[in-house]
Design an enzyme around this catalytic site. Sequence first.
Site, PDB file in Angstrom:
ATOM      1  N   TRP A  94      -2.971   8.561   7.202  1.00  0.00           N
ATOM      2  CA  TRP A  94      -2.080   7.674   6.461  1.00  0.00           C
ATOM      3  C   TRP A  94      -2.829   6.622   5.649  1.00  0.00           C
ATOM      4  O   TRP A  94      -2.216   5.775   5.048  1.00  0.00           O
ATOM      5  CB  TRP A  94      -1.143   6.971   7.449  1.00  0.00           C
ATOM      6  CG  TRP A  94      -0.331   7.922   8.267  1.00  0.00           C
ATOM      7  CD1 TRP A  94       0.895   8.428   7.948  1.00  0.00           C
ATOM      8  CD2 TRP A  94      -0.696   8.516   9.521  1.00  0.00           C
ATOM      9  NE1 TRP A  94       1.319   9.284   8.938  1.00  0.00           N
ATOM     10  CE2 TRP A  94       0.369   9.363   9.911  1.00  0.00           C
ATOM     11  CE3 TRP A  94      -1.795   8.413  10.371  1.00  0.00           C
ATOM     12  CZ2 TRP A  94       0.347  10.093  11.099  1.00  0.00           C
ATOM     13  CZ3 TRP A  94      -1.820   9.154  11.543  1.00  0.00           C
ATOM     14  CH2 TRP A  94      -0.759   9.987  11.904  1.00  0.00           C
ATOM     15  N   ASP A  95      -4.164   6.665   5.640  1.00  0.00           N
ATOM     16  CA  ASP A  95      -4.974   5.609   5.028  1.00  0.00           C
ATOM     17  C   ASP A  95      -4.722   4.281   5.731  1.00  0.00           C
ATOM     18  O   ASP A  95      -4.646   3.234   5.101  1.00  0.00           O
ATOM     19  CB  ASP A  95      -4.682   5.493   3.528  1.00  0.00           C
ATOM     20  CG  ASP A  95      -5.726   4.645   2.803  1.00  0.00           C
ATOM     21  OD1 ASP A  95      -6.820   4.447   3.354  1.00  0.00           O
ATOM     22  OD2 ASP A  95      -5.445   4.170   1.690  1.00  0.00           O
ATOM     23  N   PHE A  96      -4.594   4.324   7.050  1.00  0.00           N
ATOM     24  CA  PHE A  96      -4.437   3.116   7.852  1.00  0.00           C
ATOM     25  C   PHE A  96      -5.800   2.587   8.281  1.00  0.00           C
ATOM     26  O   PHE A  96      -5.993   2.185   9.435  1.00  0.00           O
ATOM     27  CB  PHE A  96      -3.562   3.402   9.075  1.00  0.00           C
ATOM     28  CG  PHE A  96      -2.084   3.437   8.785  1.00  0.00           C
ATOM     29  CD1 PHE A  96      -1.547   2.827   7.660  1.00  0.00           C
ATOM     30  CD2 PHE A  96      -1.205   4.077   9.652  1.00  0.00           C
ATOM     31  CE1 PHE A  96      -0.185   2.859   7.395  1.00  0.00           C
ATOM     32  CE2 PHE A  96       0.166   4.116   9.397  1.00  0.00           C
ATOM     33  CZ  PHE A  96       0.672   3.498   8.261  1.00  0.00           C
TER      34      PHE A  96
END
Length: 786
Positions: free
Chosen positions: A461-463
Site C-alpha cells: 500500500w506504500d505505507f
Amino acid sequence: MNNSGAAAGSRWLLVGLGLLIALIGLGLAGGGGYLVTLGGSGYFLLMGLAMFVSGLLIAKRKPAGAWLYGVALVLTAIWAVWDAGLEYWPLVSRVLTFAVIGLVVALIYPQLARASGVTPGRGAYGLAGLLGIGVVATLAYMFVPTHVVKSSSEPAVTPVAPGDEQKDWAHWGNTTAGNRFAALDQINKGNIDKLQVAWTFHTGDIPESNGSGAEDQNTPLQIGDTVYVCTAYGKVFSLDADTGAQRWKFDPQGSGPNWQRCRGLGYFDSHTSAQPAAPATCAKRLFLPTGDARLIALDAETGAPCDGFGDHGTVDLKTDMGEVKSGYYQQTSTPLVAGNVVIVGGRVADNFSTGEPPGVVRAFDVHSGELVWAWDPGNPNTTKRPPPGETYTRGTPNVWSAMSYDAKLGLVYMPTGNATPDFFAGERTALDDKWSSSIVAIDVKTGQVRWHFQTTHHDLWDFDLPAQPLLYDIPDGKGGLQPALAQVTKQGEIFLLNRETGVPIARVEERPVPQGNVPGERYSPTQPFSVDMPSIGNQQLTESDMWGATPFDQLMCRIQFKGMRHQGVYTPPGLDRALQFPGSLGGMNWGSVSVDPNTHYMFVNDMRLGLANYMIPRDKIAAGASGIEMGVVPQAGTPFGAMRERFLSAAGIPCQKPPFGTMSAIDLKTHKLVWQVPVGTVEDTGPLGIRMHMPIPIGMPTLGASLATQSGLLFFAGTQDFYLRAFDTGNGNEIWKSRLPVGSQSGPMTYVSPKTGTQYIVLTAGGARQSPDRGDYVIAYALPKK
C-alpha cells in the site's frame, strides 16, 4: 406592466421553475437508479422521482406540485438524520440544496394557488421565512470552528524556569529526539495577539510548480545569532537572526528532474565533540543533502566547503550504488548528526521498476567524510563498502524520512520505506519483507541492528514510514520514566514502543486482514494494529460516509464508492478497482509530530485522502507511463503496473465526509485523544481548483511540521490556505493567525536572539502543495519592541 403581462410573466416563471426542478429530479433519478443497481441507497431514486413529478405539476401550475415537494423535503430531512446522524457537514450535504429549492417553492406557492383559483393565505410566506432563516443560519455556521473532539480539562501552563530557556535550534526536529518543542515563553497566550512580522528575506529561489516536483519544505536552523535555511534547489543562506540580513550564500549547482526539496540541514560543532581541539576552519559545520545525491559540508561561519571533508567538501553518495539514473536516487530529508558521524539514507524513485538503486544507510565521519559504517538491508555482511566490483544490494527498503538519535542508549532510529515497486511485491526477497516499513534501531558506533519493529507486513500500500520517530520518556506508573518511541504512520496508526528494546508499551494486536488474488502475489494474513493508542482518520468507510458539496456530487461519490471494493485500511490491490483509505499520502506524513513535555501532549496533524487503484497487466501498460504520485506507474520487472487516482468528486473534492485534515493532541501518559480540531479553510482553494475566498474551517489536508512552545502555544502552517496559525495546546482552540503571501509546507521554529533577547517565530513560505502560487519567503515574527 398590465395585469395580462404580469400573469404571463408569472406563468412563464412557474413553467421555467417547474421544468428546472423536473430536470434536476430526472438527473437524480437516473443516477439514483444506477446506484440502486450497485446495491446502494434508494433515496436518490425516490427523491429524483418526487422532484420530477413535483416539477411537472408546478410547470402545469398545480399546487399539488409544491405540496409534493414539501413532503419530499420533510422526508429528506428525516432520512438525512437517519443516514448521517447529527453531524453538521454530512447534513449540509444532504439537505441544504433541497432546502434552498424548498424556499423558492414556498415563495411561488401563492402564484400556484391563484392559478388554480384559490385565494392564498400567508402561511407560505411564513414557511419561506422559516426556511430562509434556517438556510442563513446553516450558511453562517459554516464559518464557526467546531471541534471533532473537545477537551474535558486543560492543563496549567508551566513557566520556563530562569536558566532553562532553549539556546539553539540545532537539528531539524530541534533535538535529535525530534520533539519540535521549545522551552520558551516570551510569546505566550496573553500577548500573541500582538505578534507581527519582524523581518522578511527573499531567497530568490522559487520552487516552480511546473511538474518538476520542487517544493519548499524546509525547517530553518538557528545557532547563536545566525539562522540557516536551504531552498528546494539546495541553496543555503546564512541570515542575521535579528534582521534577516544575508551573511553568506552557497549554491551547490545541483540539478534533478523531479522531487527537488531540502527539508533541513545537519549541524555539527567541534567544540562540543570528544576530540581534543577544534580545527581552525569548519569548527562549526553544516551538512547539505542535495537532490543529485551529494553530501556537502560547509563552514557555518563562511559558507565555504570544508576542504577536509570527502573530496574538497563533498561526498558522492552514488558511490557503490551501481547505475543511478537521473532522479532515481536523491536526498530529500535532513542528515542526522549523531555524535561524530553524519548519517544519510535516501529517497529512491517509487514504482518505476524492480532493481532500483540501493536503500543503504551510511554513516560518515563528520570531520573527514570517511565511511564509518553502512547498513545494507539486503546483505548483513556488508558493513562498510561492498567488495570490489560489487554494489550495495539494489532495490532494498530505504530510509527517505528523518531519523532520530538517543545519545545515552547509543541508538539511531530509522523509519524505513518498502522495497519498490509499492503495489506488487511478489518479487521481494525475505530480507525485503523483513526490513520494509519498520523502525530499525542501529548501534551508532557499529551500524549493527539492535532491534526492529515492523508496522506493516509485506507492504502493498506504500505505507512506508514517513515521519521522524519521536523519542520521549513517559511515566512508567511506578514513579519513574521509561524510554519511549512514538511512530506515526500513513495508515493513521500510532505505535508506542520501548526505544531500548522495541517492545510495545501500548498494546499492539495482530489482526486478520483481507486477502487478495493477484496472480504471483502473496499476502500477510495479519497486520499490526496499535489498539491502545488513538487511530487517526482511518475508519473503514461506508456509503453513508460519502460526501459532496451538494447532493449531486455526493450521489456521484456514492456511485464511485459502490463501484469499488473497500475492506478497510488494508484493502489489498487487485485487478478490480479498489479503495485504499487512507491513501499513500496518509494519514500522517513527513512533518512528524511535536510534543509538550510539561503536559505529555503529543500533537499530530494528518490528511484524509483516499486512493482508488487497480493493477494493470504488463501488456496493457502504455509506453512512457511514469506517474510520480498519481496516474499509471509501470512497475517494470513485475507482471503488473498500477493505476492510482485520488478518491475525489467531479468537483475535485474528497469524496468522504469532512474533515479532510486535523490537528490532534494525544496524552502520552494515558494514551487518550485529548482534543482534535479541523485545520485549514477553503479560502485559497475550492471546487475545480477555484478559490472560494471564504474562511470556512472545514479542515483540509495538511502537510508540514508543527512547533510546540512552553507557553502553551502550537504553531502550524502546513495547510492549503495561506496562514501561520497558533493553537492553544490545552484545548485546540485557534487563538491567532497571520496571513502569508503564499502557502507554506515549512516547519515553524523559534529562538531567542542572544543579542537582543527577542523571541522570534521563523518559517519559510514557498507554496502549498495544491496551489500554483509560489514564493521564496523567509518570515520572522516577533512582539513589538518596547
